[in-house]
Design a protein around this motif. Structure first.
Motif, PDB file in Angstrom:
ATOM      1  N   PHE A  82       0.833  -1.208   0.000  1.00  0.00           N
ATOM      2  CA  PHE A  82       0.000   0.000   0.000  1.00  0.00           C
ATOM      3  C   PHE A  82       0.865   1.256   0.000  1.00  0.00           C
ATOM      4  O   PHE A  82       0.564   2.232  -0.684  1.00  0.00           O
ATOM      5  N   ILE A  83       1.960   1.224   0.753  1.00  0.00           N
ATOM      6  CA  ILE A  83       2.805   2.414   0.904  1.00  0.00           C
ATOM      7  C   ILE A  83       3.744   2.593  -0.293  1.00  0.00           C
ATOM      8  O   ILE A  83       3.899   3.709  -0.806  1.00  0.00           O
ATOM      9  N   ALA A  84       4.365   1.500  -0.754  1.00  0.00           N
ATOM     10  CA  ALA A  84       5.378   1.594  -1.810  1.00  0.00           C
ATOM     11  C   ALA A  84       4.859   2.254  -3.096  1.00  0.00           C
ATOM     12  O   ALA A  84       5.530   3.139  -3.650  1.00  0.00           O
ATOM     13  N   PRO A  85       3.679   1.872  -3.632  1.00  0.00           N
ATOM     14  CA  PRO A  85       3.217   2.519  -4.867  1.00  0.00           C
ATOM     15  C   PRO A  85       2.953   4.010  -4.707  1.00  0.00           C
ATOM     16  O   PRO A  85       3.141   4.773  -5.666  1.00  0.00           O
ATOM     17  N   ILE A  86       2.538   4.442  -3.518  1.00  0.00           N
ATOM     18  CA  ILE A  86       2.298   5.865  -3.286  1.00  0.00           C
ATOM     19  C   ILE A  86       3.612   6.631  -3.392  1.00  0.00           C
ATOM     20  O   ILE A  86       3.695   7.678  -4.046  1.00  0.00           O
ATOM     21  N   ILE A  87       4.651   6.095  -2.733  1.00  0.00           N
ATOM     22  CA  ILE A  87       5.967   6.753  -2.778  1.00  0.00           C
ATOM     23  C   ILE A  87       6.497   6.823  -4.211  1.00  0.00           C
ATOM     24  O   ILE A  87       6.957   7.873  -4.671  1.00  0.00           O
ATOM     25  N   VAL A  88       6.408   5.696  -4.929  1.00  0.00           N
ATOM     26  CA  VAL A  88       6.916   5.648  -6.304  1.00  0.00           C
ATOM     27  C   VAL A  88       6.118   6.586  -7.201  1.00  0.00           C
ATOM     28  O   VAL A  88       6.688   7.292  -8.048  1.00  0.00           O
ATOM     29  N   ALA A  89       4.796   6.629  -7.026  1.00  0.00           N
ATOM     30  CA  ALA A  89       3.956   7.503  -7.858  1.00  0.00           C
ATOM     31  C   ALA A  89       4.288   8.972  -7.620  1.00  0.00           C
ATOM     32  O   ALA A  89       4.386   9.763  -8.569  1.00  0.00           O
ATOM     33  N   VAL A  90       4.465   9.345  -6.362  1.00  0.00           N
ATOM     34  CA  VAL A  90       4.807  10.734  -6.041  1.00  0.00           C
ATOM     35  C   VAL A  90       6.170  11.095  -6.618  1.00  0.00           C
ATOM     36  O   VAL A  90       6.360  12.188  -7.183  1.00  0.00           O
ATOM     37  N   LEU A  91       7.135  10.185  -6.508  1.00  0.00           N
ATOM     38  CA  LEU A  91       8.467  10.443  -7.057  1.00  0.00           C
ATOM     39  C   LEU A  91       8.432  10.543  -8.579  1.00  0.00           C
ATOM     40  O   LEU A  91       9.066  11.431  -9.168  1.00  0.00           O
ATOM     41  N   LEU A  92       7.699   9.645  -9.233  1.00  0.00           N
ATOM     42  CA  LEU A  92       7.611   9.696 -10.691  1.00  0.00           C
ATOM     43  C   LEU A  92       6.918  10.961 -11.168  1.00  0.00           C
ATOM     44  O   LEU A  92       7.240  11.495 -12.239  1.00  0.00           O
ATOM     45  N   ASN A  93       5.974  11.442 -10.386  1.00  0.00           N
ATOM     46  CA  ASN A  93       5.275  12.671 -10.761  1.00  0.00           C
ATOM     47  C   ASN A  93       6.207  13.874 -10.775  1.00  0.00           C
ATOM     48  O   ASN A  93       5.945  14.867 -11.474  1.00  0.00           O
ATOM     49  N   GLU A  94       7.297  13.782 -10.024  1.00  0.00           N
ATOM     50  CA  GLU A  94       8.253  14.882  -9.972  1.00  0.00           C
ATOM     51  C   GLU A  94       9.275  14.819 -11.105  1.00  0.00           C
ATOM     52  O   GLU A  94      10.056  15.754 -11.282  1.00  0.00           O
ATOM     53  N   VAL A  95       9.302  13.694 -11.842  1.00  0.00           N
ATOM     54  CA  VAL A  95      10.251  13.540 -12.945  1.00  0.00           C
ATOM     55  C   VAL A  95       9.790  14.382 -14.137  1.00  0.00           C
ATOM     56  O   VAL A  95       8.641  14.267 -14.583  1.00  0.00           O
ATOM     57  N   LEU A  96      10.663  15.215 -14.660  1.00  0.00           N
ATOM     58  CA  LEU A  96      10.312  16.105 -15.766  1.00  0.00           C
ATOM     59  C   LEU A  96      10.597  15.483 -17.133  1.00  0.00           C
ATOM     60  O   LEU A  96       9.938  15.830 -18.112  1.00  0.00           O
ATOM     61  N   ASN A  97      11.563  14.578 -17.200  1.00  0.00           N
ATOM     62  CA  ASN A  97      11.902  13.929 -18.464  1.00  0.00           C
ATOM     63  C   ASN A  97      10.845  12.859 -18.774  1.00  0.00           C
ATOM     64  O   ASN A  97      10.803  11.807 -18.138  1.00  0.00           O
ATOM     65  N   GLN A 105       7.806   3.684 -15.775  1.00  0.00           N
ATOM     66  CA  GLN A 105       6.443   3.172 -15.622  1.00  0.00           C
ATOM     67  C   GLN A 105       6.291   1.818 -16.297  1.00  0.00           C
ATOM     68  O   GLN A 105       5.685   0.894 -15.733  1.00  0.00           O
ATOM     69  N   THR A 106       6.843   1.682 -17.488  1.00  0.00           N
ATOM     70  CA  THR A 106       6.747   0.419 -18.222  1.00  0.00           C
ATOM     71  C   THR A 106       7.497  -0.696 -17.510  1.00  0.00           C
ATOM     72  O   THR A 106       6.988  -1.814 -17.373  1.00  0.00           O
ATOM     73  N   VAL A 107       8.689  -0.388 -17.026  1.00  0.00           N
ATOM     74  CA  VAL A 107       9.516  -1.397 -16.372  1.00  0.00           C
ATOM     75  C   VAL A 107       8.853  -1.910 -15.099  1.00  0.00           C
ATOM     76  O   VAL A 107       8.794  -3.124 -14.856  1.00  0.00           O
ATOM     77  N   ILE A 108       8.339  -1.014 -14.253  1.00  0.00           N
ATOM     78  CA  ILE A 108       7.752  -1.454 -12.988  1.00  0.00           C
ATOM     79  C   ILE A 108       6.369  -2.072 -13.186  1.00  0.00           C
ATOM     80  O   ILE A 108       5.889  -2.793 -12.301  1.00  0.00           O
ATOM     81  N   TYR A 109       5.740  -1.803 -14.352  1.00  0.00           N
ATOM     82  CA  TYR A 109       4.420  -2.400 -14.609  1.00  0.00           C
ATOM     83  C   TYR A 109       4.529  -3.812 -15.182  1.00  0.00           C
ATOM     84  O   TYR A 109       3.620  -4.625 -14.997  1.00  0.00           O
ATOM     85  N   LEU A 110       5.623  -4.122 -15.867  1.00  0.00           N
ATOM     86  CA  LEU A 110       5.775  -5.409 -16.544  1.00  0.00           C
ATOM     87  C   LEU A 110       5.542  -6.625 -15.646  1.00  0.00           C
ATOM     88  O   LEU A 110       4.876  -7.578 -16.060  1.00  0.00           O
ATOM     89  N   PRO A 111       6.079  -6.663 -14.409  1.00  0.00           N
ATOM     90  CA  PRO A 111       5.852  -7.853 -13.568  1.00  0.00           C
ATOM     91  C   PRO A 111       4.378  -8.171 -13.328  1.00  0.00           C
ATOM     92  O   PRO A 111       4.024  -9.339 -13.149  1.00  0.00           O
ATOM     93  N   HIS A 112       3.527  -7.142 -13.345  1.00  0.00           N
ATOM     94  CA  HIS A 112       2.097  -7.376 -13.129  1.00  0.00           C
ATOM     95  C   HIS A 112       1.479  -8.197 -14.263  1.00  0.00           C
ATOM     96  O   HIS A 112       0.484  -8.901 -14.052  1.00  0.00           O
ATOM     97  N   TYR A 175      -2.407   5.542  -8.897  1.00  0.00           N
ATOM     98  CA  TYR A 175      -2.111   6.776  -8.157  1.00  0.00           C
ATOM     99  C   TYR A 175      -1.659   7.890  -9.099  1.00  0.00           C
ATOM    100  O   TYR A 175      -2.007   9.060  -8.892  1.00  0.00           O
ATOM    101  N   LEU A 176      -0.885   7.549 -10.128  1.00  0.00           N
ATOM    102  CA  LEU A 176      -0.461   8.561 -11.093  1.00  0.00           C
ATOM    103  C   LEU A 176      -1.661   9.171 -11.820  1.00  0.00           C
ATOM    104  O   LEU A 176      -1.702  10.379 -12.073  1.00  0.00           O
ATOM    105  N   ALA A 177      -2.630   8.308 -12.146  1.00  0.00           N
ATOM    106  CA  ALA A 177      -3.846   8.816 -12.796  1.00  0.00           C
ATOM    107  C   ALA A 177      -4.604   9.755 -11.871  1.00  0.00           C
ATOM    108  O   ALA A 177      -5.153  10.779 -12.315  1.00  0.00           O
ATOM    109  N   ALA A 178      -4.629   9.422 -10.569  1.00  0.00           N
ATOM    110  CA  ALA A 178      -5.296  10.292  -9.600  1.00  0.00           C
ATOM    111  C   ALA A 178      -4.545  11.617  -9.442  1.00  0.00           C
ATOM    112  O   ALA A 178      -5.169  12.676  -9.279  1.00  0.00           O
ATOM    113  N   ILE A 179      -3.216  11.571  -9.486  1.00  0.00           N
ATOM    114  CA  ILE A 179      -2.423  12.800  -9.365  1.00  0.00           C
ATOM    115  C   ILE A 179      -2.663  13.717 -10.557  1.00  0.00           C
ATOM    116  O   ILE A 179      -2.787  14.940 -10.406  1.00  0.00           O
ATOM    117  N   VAL A 180      -2.740  13.129 -11.752  1.00  0.00           N
ATOM    118  CA  VAL A 180      -2.986  13.924 -12.955  1.00  0.00           C
ATOM    119  C   VAL A 180      -4.338  14.639 -12.871  1.00  0.00           C
ATOM    120  O   VAL A 180      -4.509  15.750 -13.393  1.00  0.00           O
TER     121      VAL A 180
END
Length: 290
Positions: A82-97, A105-112, A175-180
């Motif tokens: 529950f906690i890990a995806p929130i942290i990763v989503a917030v950090l990715l949201n700060e990435v400008l590139n 996003q693709t790499v961490i989604y692949l295992p699913h 979470y990224l969709a919710a942040i957007v």
């Protein structure tokens, strides 16, 4: 009836879905409950024995051991996952590139997308004492090899981490969709007031994610007692007593031991506990389905 006549086409489209759930969900549920009250026999009558199967389950020490394992492993997956995806989503949201952001996003989604047969095989290979990636690194720095999946001190943590690793990308995208969807004027007003990035995350992003957190928490909570594929793939006789969960108990009783009545009773106990957990969580989090 007036409402049905008014929206008849919509109800007609919904009918196949309703029939699907009746045939594959509600009917097996009713048959399973009836089976839990009978002495199951393949041939001949199945006499009604009331709650005897439930008493057998509740008096079985193995049931309580697997229940303990399920709570520990499932609770760990629920908390860390529950906690890990929130942290990763917030950090990715700060990435400008954007290229790097989409790559991550693709790499961490692949295992699913992979089944537990594949994911379990990856983790078994990485943690193998003979040529595994982790043990190769340990030997390279002068440490002794560790048989992680046969070590009682590590095996539960590995189950939690591997489950989190597999599903983190999926929850992160939610979470990224919710942040957007957060109103950008909130951030603009905060910057005018002199807020830094950390203040924006703390006082805008996180509070705005709370409704999504509640939904994800409820969805994950409904699955913590139904862990099976991962444990079935990654367990071994050396650690079975530490990692066998309720669904493995049901599998062994029903499929291997052919005690269908006992297995059905254990299944309905899991359903009742899950329902109770969900109701308590909705009450505590004040989550309204509407």
């Amino acid at each position: 009836m007036k409402l049905i006549q008014k929206h008849f086409s919509l109800y007609l489209m919904f009918l196949p879905i309703f029939l699907y759930f009746c045939v594959f969900s509600f009917y097996p549920l009713i048959r399973g409950f009836i089976m839990s009250l009978q002495e199951f026999r393949v041939i001949g009558d199945r006499p009604f024995i009331g709650l005897e199967n439930y008493k057998t389950v509740l008096a079985d020490p193995m049931f309580w051991q697997t229940f303990k394992n399920t709570i520990i492993i499932g609770g760990g997956v629920l908390l860390v996952g529950f906690i890990a995806p929130i942290i990763v989503a917030v950090l990715l949201n700060e990435v400008l590139n954007m290229v790097f952001k989409r790559f991550v996003q693709t790499v961490i989604y692949l295992p699913h997308l992979f089944s537990w047969v594949v994911v379990g095989g990856i983790w078994i290979f990485m943690l193998s004492p003979d040529g595994g990636l982790v043990n190769s690194f340990l030997t390279a720095i002068g440490k002794e090899r560790v048989h992680f999946l046969a070590d009682l001190d590590y095996v539960r943590d590995i189950m939690v981490l591997s489950a989190t690793w597999k599903d983190m990308g999926y929850n992160c995208i939610i979470y990224l969709a919710a942040i957007v969807a957060i109103n950008p004027t909130l951030y603009e007003a905060a910057r005018i007031d002199g807020a830094k990035r950390w203040h924006e995350i703390r006082y805008i992003t996180i509070p705005q994610l709370i409704p999504t957190m509640k939904i994800v928490l409820l969805l994950n909570l409904m699955g913590i007692l139904r862990i099976f594929d991962q444990i079935f793939i990654m367990r071994n006789p050396a650690t079975a007593n530490k990692v066998d969960v309720l669904m493995v108990y049901i599998y062994e009783k029903g499929i291997l031991g052919f005690q269908m009545g006992v297995a059905a009773a254990a299944s309905f106990i899991i359903i009742l506990i899950t329902l109770l957990l969900v109701l308590i969580t909705r009450k505590v989090t004040k989550y309204d389905m509407e």
